[in-house]
Write an enzyme that holds these catalytic residues in place. Structure first.
Site, mmCIF file in Angstrom:
data_model
loop_
_atom_site.group_PDB
_atom_site.id
_atom_site.type_symbol
_atom_site.label_atom_id
_atom_site.label_comp_id
_atom_site.label_asym_id
_atom_site.label_seq_id
_atom_site.Cartn_x
_atom_site.Cartn_y
_atom_site.Cartn_z
ATOM 1 C CB ILE A 13 -1.069 -0.836 1.471
ATOM 2 C CG1 ILE A 13 -1.875 -1.878 1.172
ATOM 3 C CG2 ILE A 13 -1.951 1.374 0.857
ATOM 4 C CD1 ILE A 13 -2.343 -1.691 2.830
ATOM 5 C CG ASP A 61 13.961 -0.781 12.631
ATOM 6 O OD1 ASP A 61 12.878 -1.010 13.388
ATOM 7 O OD2 ASP A 61 14.426 -1.960 12.897
ATOM 8 C CD GLU A 86 7.067 -8.207 10.348
ATOM 9 O OE1 GLU A 86 6.986 -8.327 9.479
ATOM 10 O OE2 GLU A 86 8.565 -7.709 9.865
ATOM 11 C CB THR A 141 -6.094 -3.387 9.690
ATOM 12 O OG1 THR A 141 -6.798 -4.637 9.356
ATOM 13 C CG2 THR A 141 -5.091 -3.563 10.910
ATOM 14 C CG ASP A 142 -11.123 -4.601 8.650
ATOM 15 O OD1 ASP A 142 -10.208 -5.113 8.005
ATOM 16 O OD2 ASP A 142 -11.820 -4.797 7.161
ATOM 17 C CD GLU A 143 -6.599 -9.003 9.867
ATOM 18 O OE1 GLU A 143 -6.007 -9.215 10.679
ATOM 19 O OE2 GLU A 143 -6.008 -9.337 8.825
ATOM 20 C CE1 TYR A 166 -1.223 -6.564 10.592
ATOM 21 C CE2 TYR A 166 -3.269 -7.617 10.249
ATOM 22 C CZ TYR A 166 -1.861 -6.637 10.288
ATOM 23 O OH TYR A 166 -3.287 -5.330 9.155
ATOM 24 C CB ALA A 168 -2.941 -8.488 19.893
ATOM 25 C CE LYS A 170 -1.549 -1.751 11.689
ATOM 26 N NZ LYS A 170 -1.307 -0.953 10.730
ATOM 27 C CB VAL A 222 -9.702 -22.892 -0.030
ATOM 28 C CG1 VAL A 222 -10.651 -22.342 0.890
ATOM 29 C CG2 VAL A 222 -9.345 -22.060 -1.895
ATOM 30 C CE1 TYR A 223 -3.882 -21.180 4.246
ATOM 31 C CE2 TYR A 223 -4.535 -19.337 5.131
ATOM 32 C CZ TYR A 223 -4.259 -19.624 4.901
ATOM 33 O OH TYR A 223 -2.565 -19.498 4.937
ATOM 34 C CG ASP A 288 -9.582 -22.135 9.202
ATOM 35 O OD1 ASP A 288 -8.897 -21.643 8.213
ATOM 36 O OD2 ASP A 288 -11.072 -22.383 9.086
#
Ligand code: NAD
Ligand code: DAU
Length: 354
Positions: A13, A61, A86, A141-143, A166, A168, A170, A222-223, A288
């Site tokens: 992005i 960094d 990350e 992120t929406d996550e 990840y 957590a 963010k 595919v998971y 999965d």
């Protein structure tokens, strides 16, 4: 927005954002890209702008306090757009630590440097006054909201409930940004976008991975049942949304970004196969992902009604353009899958990346 620091600009992005700014925003006089060039950073993504006098690259960094402060001393940024992170959920499951240090501590390091350089009275720890026009934007992120059931959408007021290391990390970074607003009065914004797709996405992520495997007639992993839902947005629309928030966002506000485009993973995989003229027999259901979020969906009412942003690309056009890009730039993916990524793929999927 005259002198802008973009972190993580060699990634997916970030590189699209740099192209977007240099192509469409002449008011930006200098854009400095700070990137560590981890496995996910690739200066090839920026080849066409590397000799642009408005662009500079600094390898470094975001956790390196001295290096970040030196950059602020040198360039006196008025705007920071923080992409560096990350970003791959599967990697965070096997190697969480670097997610916490880069995503949380890296964010704090940047905020500290911005605070020190932007305060009107840098030595006064109680002062909440900042130079006019400065702005820090955290690309989140929406996550961070966790998973949805069959109904409902994420709003900016939805409580955070991240499920992977990840997400957590963010969410942790978002809380640090919030604290710097509440405690120090910093002029910050947070954007929380749904899944992006488009050119230059690292082929560990669903869409470029499936395109690559299909082109090579390899199984498409595919998971689980493949019925997990993501809300896909063309990357250029995300870039435009970030710009809109920089320009019009109210300080301290969070904005969700999404295009009302929910699709099940299997639907995406089948579409790619159809577009490439490959058989569905290439689909292989594999174990999965642990803690796999079932569904994400963004309520974009706030950014559309308050700031007037709207996606410009339909999914039909965006995905066709994306598939065409990967077809026309096969050497871009080939270079990546022939490098260190090969051992990651073997570890993750138990077979060669091709
Ligand atoms: P990416 O993995 O493609 O790129 C990340 C970039 O950050 C790379 O260039 C890498 O070299 C750099 N980087 C990593 N650690 C660094 C460090 N310690 N110091 C300096 N640079 C470092 O990521 P992306 O998909 O482009 O995501 C960019 C941002 O957008 C991330 O913050 C991510 O959480 C967020 N986001 C991504 C999506 C998506 O669908 N990809 C959606 C919403 C939000
Ligand atoms: O929602 C925004 C997030 O989107 C960003 O914050 C992350 O940085 C970005 O990586 C992305 O996260 P996802 O986990 O949703 O993206 P990914 O491409 O890894 O997976 C998309 C979906 O496809 C997810 O349900 C898992 C599934 N998947 C993924 C891979 C790599 C598979 O079924 N098979 C695969 O091999």
């Amino acid at each position: 927005m005259k002198t802008m620091l973009v972190t993580g600009g060699a990634g997916f992005i970030g590189s699209n954002f740099i192209h977007y700014v240099l192509e469409t925003k002449p008011e930006v006089e200098l854009l400095v890209n700070l990137d560590l060039l981890t496995y996910a950073g690739d200066l090839e993504n920026l080849r066409s702008v590397e000799s642009d006098p408005r662009y500079r690259f600094a390898r470094g960094d975001i956790r390196d306090r001295k290096a970040v402060e030196e950059l602020f001393d040198r360039y006196e940024f008025d705007t920071v757009v923080h992409f560096a992170a990350e970003t791959h959920v599967d990697r965070s499951i096997v190697e969480p630590e670097v997610f916490l240090t880069t995503n949380v501590v890296g964010t704090q390091t940047l905020l500290d440097a911005a605070k020190a350089h932007w305060k009107t009275e840098p030595d006064n720890k109680y002062s909440r006054e900042y130079k006019p026009g400065v702005r820090y934007l955290q690309v989140s992120t929406d996550e961070v909201y966790g998973a949805l059931g069959r109904t409902g959408k994420f709003r900016e007021t939805t409580p955070l409930a991240p499920n992977s290391p990840y997400s957590a990390s963010k969410a942790g970074a978002d809380f640090v940004v919030r604290a710097y607003r509440e405690t120090y009065g910093m002029p910050v914004n947070v954007t929380r976008c749904s899944n992006n797709y488009g050119p230059y996405q690292f082929p560990e992520k669903l869409i470029p991975l499936m395109i690559h495997n299909a082109l090579e007639d390899r199984p498409l992993p595919v998971y689980g049942d493949g019925m997990q839902v993501r809300d896909w947005l063309y990357v250029r629309d995300h870039c435009a949304a970030i710009w809109t928030v920089l320009e019009k966002g109210a300080p301290g506000e969070i904005y969700n970004v999404g295009g009302n485009n929910e699709r099940a993973n299997l639907e995406i995989v089948r579409l790619i196969l159809r577009e490439l003229g490959k058989p569905e027999s290439l689909i292989e259901h594999v174990a999965d992902r642990p803690g796999h979020d079932r569904r994400y969906a963004i309520d974009n009412t706030k950014i559309t009604t308050e700031l007037g942003w709207r996606p410009a690309y339909t999914f039909k056009d965006g995905i066709a353009q994306t598939i065409r890009w990967y077809l026309e730039n096969r050497e871009w993916t080939e270079r990546i899958v022939s490098g260190a990524y090969r051992s990651y793929y073997e570890r993750m999927y138990g077979r060669s990346a091709g």
